[in-house]
Design a protein around this motif. Structure first.
Motif, PDB file in Angstrom:
ATOM      1  N   SER D 116       9.265   9.560   1.587  1.00 52.38           N
ATOM      2  CA  SER D 116       8.509  10.816   1.621  1.00 52.38           C
ATOM      3  C   SER D 116       7.490  10.772   2.765  1.00 52.38           C
ATOM      4  CB  SER D 116       7.771  10.996   0.297  1.00 52.38           C
ATOM      5  OG  SER D 116       6.758  10.021   0.198  1.00 52.38           O
ATOM      6  N   ARG D 117       6.971  11.925   3.137  1.00 51.06           N
ATOM      7  CA  ARG D 117       5.997  12.029   4.226  1.00 51.06           C
ATOM      8  C   ARG D 117       4.837  11.044   4.071  1.00 51.06           C
ATOM      9  NH1 ARG D 117       5.128  12.966   8.152  1.00 51.06           N
ATOM     10  NH2 ARG D 117       5.735  14.445   9.736  1.00 51.06           N
ATOM     11  N   ARG D 118       4.345  10.974   2.862  1.00 55.50           N
ATOM     12  CA  ARG D 118       3.158  10.152   2.593  1.00 55.50           C
ATOM     13  C   ARG D 118       3.401   8.673   2.829  1.00 55.50           C
ATOM     14  NH1 ARG D 118       1.611  10.602  -3.148  1.00 55.50           N
ATOM     15  NH2 ARG D 118       0.112   9.020  -2.492  1.00 55.50           N
ATOM     16  N   HIS D 119       4.675   8.283   2.741  1.00 52.99           N
ATOM     17  CA  HIS D 119       4.934   6.844   2.843  1.00 52.99           C
ATOM     18  C   HIS D 119       5.540   6.446   4.177  1.00 52.99           C
ATOM     19  CE1 HIS D 119       4.542   7.486  -1.550  1.00 52.99           C
ATOM     20  NE2 HIS D 119       3.817   6.401  -1.418  1.00 52.99           N
TER      21      HIS D 119
END
Ligand SMILES: Cc1ncc(C[n+]2csc(CCOP(=O)(O)OP(=O)(O)O)c2C)c(N)n1
Ligand SMILES: Cc1ncc(C[n+]2csc(CCOP(=O)(O)OP(=O)(O)O)c2C)c(N)n1
Ligand code: SF4
Ligand code: SF4
Ligand SMILES: [Mg+2]
Ligand SMILES: [Mg+2]
Lengths: 567, 283, 283, 567
Positions: D116-119
């Motif tokens: 995901s974007r956050r990771h």
């Protein structure tokens, strides 16, 4: 013509009016055709304490103070106690007859019988006039000019006090001590054409006005305050805005703002106040804004001795501001030079588009001298900014040029927009993070040193071709060093004096020969560590091994130097 | 006469969502509304995110030192009163480092317009407390929260009877425009404290936080009533009044200088006759 | 416990007739009334005639820089809160050069007593206008008269809800004593603005001028009513109110620092266990 | 053992999380036993622009940054454009596969598919772990320590991103570009016992805490802010009062007040802020109050380049303050030295009773390195003030003593009264106008230089006995100069390096021999005019004719020096 030099000290408490006597007597002496060098010594208080107003006078040229006293006019007993050791062999004390003094030659004047309390200082003037053998009509004219406007009655009272005291002295001495009379009598001298009587700060103020100063901001600080105050006295007549700022930081930033908007701008301060301006100096350097700072030095660190003299702020001024940028530092050696270098400072600030400093000190600030009037027609004033008409659009304030100096348009005078920035910036004045531009801009700014170096005032040299002893000095000590050199010459030594009226930048070719040629080089400075000697070493790589330093708060005198050289 | 286009359109270094964008836009509109052309204007700023604003519009600009915009602007105004001088900087710049100049500018009543982008934080240096930060506001530099009372610029300005004292909020662009336009029109010192969110470092006083609290002054509010103004100026809580809080017409500082009636100082030469007269006083 | 003699008797450098003498005497009396001994006291001053005061009484003294007494005192207090710290300086020092520190000290509510000898002029530097000089006041440096509005320290302090805000007049020595005693007793920032004549440089605001105008606040005046205080603080005309104008009890700044509960910083060593823990965070 | 050194650059906009990747990767490398030198480059803005976090790493000792890039991990296209020219021969770019790059070796990672974007930043760490051939369990532990406290779920997500990316890289490269694999793979190295990862500012903060700092005042200014912020993080645990002042003038005066009252006191700032403290420095000198100032240098003048590096404030610090008084200036050359010299600064301030300065700069401030843990038991903290019990009444704060240092009692700790004065004062601390006392007090203060000189850290010398080339440097440039010297040695030249960790006072005997012995002396500095070379000239009278100066805001690298020497 025989020459005679006398040192007259008027001493007492603050608030006893000794400055009034001093100024009247100084004026009288100058009008009679004598030279004067005034030294004022006072404490950081308004009343009480111990102050002196010293006039050294001569029928020959004169530029230095002296330590021994020939005539001591006292307003209180303490003054006698403090100065009796300094009296010269024939030195005379003039005092109120109520003060009893023993074992030294003394003239007790019954002021109370001769005049009223208010006129005692004029009476003292009368006594001095007689003792010095001056034409009695001269102090009368001086009084007339000072009090004439206050009406015939006031004038008559003053005139009476003067005459009575003069007459009393004449009568008294005729019987009692004619030999003192001879010692104190000044040789006759030619009346000269009228001269200005100016102290250093007045000369700076007038110099700035002549150069076209239009904005002056300051925060009061001894011994610089009177520069701004004098300018303000003539602000209306000369079209100047003088602003007392809320603090020194405001003062320097105001001056930068005013200069950016086109006014030749000045800030006056002393060391402690200047310390607060350091960041602002850097802003002037970065934004290439012309601004003149006049700094009246006094002994530090911190509050130090607020009313005394020192030359201790040279390094502070030379290195003030973070980052590297060009600057110039002037240091006049005489009252006349104060006038001329004030003008030079404005010229340099405008031509190099940056900060220019002028270092004076308490001694010079307060030292009255007689100065041949300046020829108004010959004086040039500074032109600010560049003609906008040939400018291209968009105008670039920091355009890269051969010599680093960019056309400086003023905001609001054309449709061109002027952008100045304290960040590193591009040619257009907007902030940049382009690191190649950074390098170009540093180089551009530093290039301006070439122009400053072209316009440097070389040091003045006086003395023998091949001196065995070279005395090096800067700023206000010039007179004392020259006189000491004269004394040494008379004693058969070959001596030279190298005086720097500009201490930065230094162009080694201008003077390195003098340093090399002399058998011994001695630097003379009013500070504890020899700041200028260090700077000379930096500029030339030559070591100056011997220094004569004075840092007790009093000016360097010829005696200081001669004693140090053990002559 | 000018148009919005005259003031240009630049790329900024601000964070997306920052209140500074709206303020910039409002300022441009106010300049147009004031009928001012770029070359008649001088923007003076300090250092900070807000202080970058003048770089983003066409005008004469002096981007000076952190905290020192006011004295610099004062010098410029006293050098050339024909310039419309606008000071634009942040809360830290103007009320922190520059606090003493704020007091002095009010006392002088110099004809400057002071626009304070008040995000209650030091933005550019990444989020330390500013003088207007709320008590208890936690930052990296104030891990235990801010300990001092927040500075109320409006309370101090009204207490000192400043010429023109207003507050606005970047969320109401038209309101900012109106306040800035009036401030420019005011002859004397004018302050517009403009609240705005810093999306990066102030998670307390957010857009919504301001929006919920900022309330326009009622139409019948009279800005010339000092006592009412004083009470309004200190209001800061569930409602935060915005609008022109206080107004006091006094001649501006620069009018005290007869020499400035003759035009900008840069154009005034040296009167040699007057100079000669001055010299002769020392004879 | 102390007596007047404990605080000594020194020769001063003031002009005969100066209001500073009465203030010095009143301060000594207040110290005795407060039951403080010389070694418990730290006087911090700036530079000026007023700032010489601490040299004329027995106590610990730091005579610092012009305008910088407050931050220096703040540092000392935060280093050793057991010291009773009194700041004593002139109007120029505290409201001119030191204006920014005045604002910050009020915001901090640090437990200092600030005594301002307000003679409405710069005395030591021989008579330039100070921030409290009246408009139109003519001096050598202001030949056309002062152009700015005078600074009202009390209005600003009350607007900022300072802890303790009082005015006194050197002509009423007992009143000064009372105000200073109360100010010392107050836990938090306290300001006593003490009007006094400068016989050498202020020929406008003379002893008689003050005497004719200074009027004690009525007995039923309540210093905790902010609105009333604000109105009182700005009064300056035919009558000038003297007394405790505003009071606001808040915990003093130094109490926010748990470490200061353990005594003066000078006596706190390095906790090696805590240090080791900190190092291990970087492993 | 073969040694390999790689330079890894992570680049993108401010706010894209590149510092997170950088710190995680740096930690991983150190735990695996490698050395690191981090260089951070960022702009004066919070979002956007172009920033880099650079980790130079090696299995051998390392102390300098490098200019060529071996692994470039990019968050945006601009980074590729800006840095592609710097890629080394086998240099690899790691980018999101959506970014199209041509003509250079590139690994496009389909972050969107992998996580995901956050990771994404953790995924990038996984890619790098594989590329560098690191033990996969190490970054997992590093993540655990960072996110473990946030709960099992958060940790699991991070762990998954790491593993997925690692695996993807492994699969991908196995097919596609095994040669890149080899080039980037670090040689195995011994796990070392745990080391601290500190940047220069953290080391200064910890050093100050160890030395017993009890009061710290500051006004935020890049790159110094994090010193005070780090101290504040531990203020409660260590018993320190940290105060953000209203301005820099308040900061320095607060520190002086706190020090007078007994707390070892610190002020942190950068050049522009320091400029405002100049008057306060003079106060510390005059009142003989110990105070430590840590100054993080950045390019000037004025606001300059707020987030870049320079060594341009040496002269500012050396000459700050009006009047003459003693001072010492330290300039650590490494992160470890930051720690130790912070302690030394407090010692010197207390023993000389005056201001002591420590100069760092943005490069060193932000440069993470692995440091062998300090032995807490061996660390000494400073003792403030003098025991009051033997003091005579009345106590005289400025008693004249042999070495100029007077017993320093603290106010409130005994019945003795302590009087400090910014005016010139008598031994008892009260202001004086006695000009003989003045001279004695200046001499007393200046005498303290003898003590400072006794405690000077001599410069370190490294290299051949009789070098043909001597590289002279100070402060943060040490690592680069030493590495450059090593390269020259390898090329057969005899080179020496003289590094000054203390730049004032200078004791010429400590090093003049080195200068004399070398055939050529070259000074290496990060400023436009060679400030330290000038100072050496002042101290020795020797001219240093050749200088390598860098002033574009980036740190001096070994390449800077080698290129200048045309090797
Ligand atoms: C003399 C000086 N001190 C400190 C700084 C560092 N500095 C730059 S901007 C800033 C704070 C800006 O805060 P604010 O004025 O509120 O503006 P914002 O970024 O929030 O818009 C500071 C402390 C500086 N540039 N100069
Ligand atoms: C930085 C600095 N600026 C200026 C001065 C000069 N100065 C000394 S006292 C003083 C004014 C004092 O006025 P005030 O504080 O009102 O005290 P007063 O003498 O009237 O009691 C000034 C301007 C200084 N010492 N330091
Ligand atoms: S840091 Fe805050 S004030 Fe600065 S640009 Fe970003 S959001 Fe705006
Ligand atoms: S100058 Fe004024 S304030 Fe100073 S001692 Fe004299 S009368 Fe007092
Ligand atoms: Mg802000
Ligand atoms: Mg006063």
């Amino acid at each position: 013509m025989t020459t005679k030099t006398l040192n007259i000290v008027i001493g007492g408490e603050a608030g006893q009016g000794l400055v009034t006597i001093g100024e009247l007597l100084a004026k009288t002496l100058v009008e009679c055709g004598y030279e004067i060098v005034v030294t004022q010594s006072y404490q950081s208080r308004v009343r009480g304490g111990h102050n002196t107003f010293t006039i050294r006078t001569s029928n020959a040229g004169l530029a230095a103070p002296q330590e021994t006293i020939d005539l001591l006019i006292v307003m209180n007993e303490e003054t006698v106690r403090l100065h009796r050791e300094e009296l010269s062999k024939n030195g005379l004390v003039v005092t109120d007859s109520s003060i009893k003094i023993d074992a030294i030659p003394c003239l007790g004047v019954p002021y109370g019988e001769l005049t009223s309390r208010r006129h005692e200082n004029v009476a003292a003037l009368g006594v001095a006039t007689f003792l010095l053998g001056l034409d009695k009509t001269v102090p009368a004219q001086v009084l007339e000019r000072k009090f004439g406007k206050k009406g015939a009655e006031v004038m008559a009272e003053n005139r009476k006090a003067l005459d009575t005291a003069y007459q009393w002295t004449s009568d008294k001495l005729a019987q009692a001590r004619p030999e003192a009379l001879d010692f104190l009598k000044l040789p006759e001298t030619k009346r000269q054409s009228p001269r200005l009587i100016l102290n250093g700060n007045e000369a700076l103020a007038l110099g700035a006005l002549s150069a076209g100063v239009k904005f002056c901001s300051f925060y009061p600080m001894t011994p610089a305050t009177s520069i701004a105050v004098t300018i303000n006295q003539y602000a209306a007549a000369m079209g100047v805005v003088v602003e007392q700022a809320e603090d020194e930081i405001a003062a320097i930033n105001m001056a930068i703002g005013a200069a950016f908007a086109g006014a030749p701008s000045l800030v006056t301060t002393s060391g402690g106040g200047f310390a607060l301006m350091t960041e602002g100096i850097s802003l002037a350097g970065m934004t290439e804004t012309p601004v003149v700072v006049m700094l009246g030095q006094r002994p530090g660190p911190a509050t130090g001795l607020p009313t005394r003299t020192e030359q201790g702020d040279l390094e502070l001024v030379l290195y003030a501001g973070h980052g590297d940028f060009p600057r110039a530092i002037l240091a006049p050696g005489s009252v006349e030079e104060c006038f001329h270098l004030a003008g030079k400072a404005f010229e340099l600030a405008e031509s190099s588009q940056g900060p220019v400093f002028l270092l004076t000190d308490q001694f010079l600030a307060d030292s009255f001298r007689a100065v041949v009037p300046f020829n108004v027609d010959e004086l040039c004033s500074v032109q600010t900014g560049t003609d906008p008409s040939p400018a291209q659009s968009p105008y670039r304030r920091y355009a890269l040029t051969e010599d680093g100096v960019s056309p400086r348009l003023l905001p609001g005078f054309s449709r061109h927009l002027v952008i100045a920035d304290s960040d590193e910036h591009d040619e257009d004045g907007h902030l940049t993070e382009d690191l190649e531009v950074r390098v170009r801009m540093v180089d551009k700014r530093m290039k301006k040193y070439a122009r400053l170096k072209n316009e440097v005032i070389p040091p003045s040299y006086l003395g023998a071709e091949d001196p065995e002893l070279l005395l090096v000095c800067w700023g206000s000590t010039q007179g004392s060093v020259v006189e000491a050199a004269g004394a040494l010459e008379s004693a058969g030594r070959k001596v030279g004096v190298l005086h720097f009226a500009q201490v930065w930048p230094l162009v080694a070719q201008h003077f390195v020969e003098y340093l090399n040629r002399a058998r011994q080089v001695v630097a003379v400075e009013s500070n504890a560590t020899g700041q200028f000697a260090r700077l000379l070493e930096r500029a030339t790589g030559l070591q100056i091994r011997r220094q004569i330093l004075r840092y007790d708060g009093l000016p360097i005198t010829p005696q200081t130097i001669l004693a140090a050289l053990k002559i | 006469m000018s148009t919005l286009q005259d003031f240009g359109q630049y790329e900024t270094a601000w964070c997306p969502g920052c209140g500074n964008f709206a303020i910039l836009q409002a300022v441009k509109k106010a300049l147009v509304a004031s009928g001012l052309s770029p070359h008649q204007l001088l923007f003076v700023s300090g250092i900070g995110q807000a202080a970058k604003t003048p770089h983003y519009l066409n005008a004469n600009v002096f981007n000076g030192l952190h905290g020192r915009a006011l004295p610099l602007a004062t010098g410029a105004k006293l050098s050339n009163p024909a310039l419309t001088v606008i000071v634009e900087s942040g809360d830290g710049c103007n009320y922190g480092e520059g606090g003493n100049h704020f007091l002095a500018a009010i006392r002088r009543n110099i004809n400057l317009t002071m626009l304070v982008h008040n995000n209650q934080v030091y933005g550019l240096t990444k989020g330390q407390a500013s003088p207007t930060s709320q008590k208890g506001f936690v930052t990296k530099a104030q891990p235990g929260g801010v300990l001092a009372q927040p500075f109320s610029p409006l309370a101090v300005a009204v207490a000192m009877r400043a010429g023109f004292v207003a507050r606005s909020f970047s969320g109401y662009e038209e309101h900012v425009t109106a306040m800035v336009t009036q401030a420019i029109a005011h002859q004397g010192f004018s302050l517009v404290d403009i609240l705005h969110p810093c999306v990066s470092f102030n998670k307390l006083n957010t857009f919504t936080w301001y929006k919920e609290r900022c309330e326009k002054l009622p139409d019948d509010y009279s800005p010339t009533d000092w006592e009412a103004a004083m009470k309004t100026a200190v209001k800061w809580g569930d409602t935060i009044p915005i609008g022109l809080i206080y107004k006091n017409e006094q001649p501006p500082y620069e009018e005290n200088f007869p020499v400035l009636k003759k035009g900008p100082l840069a154009k005034q030469g040296v009167d040699k006759k007057a100079l000669q007269d001055i010299f002769s006083r020392y004879l």
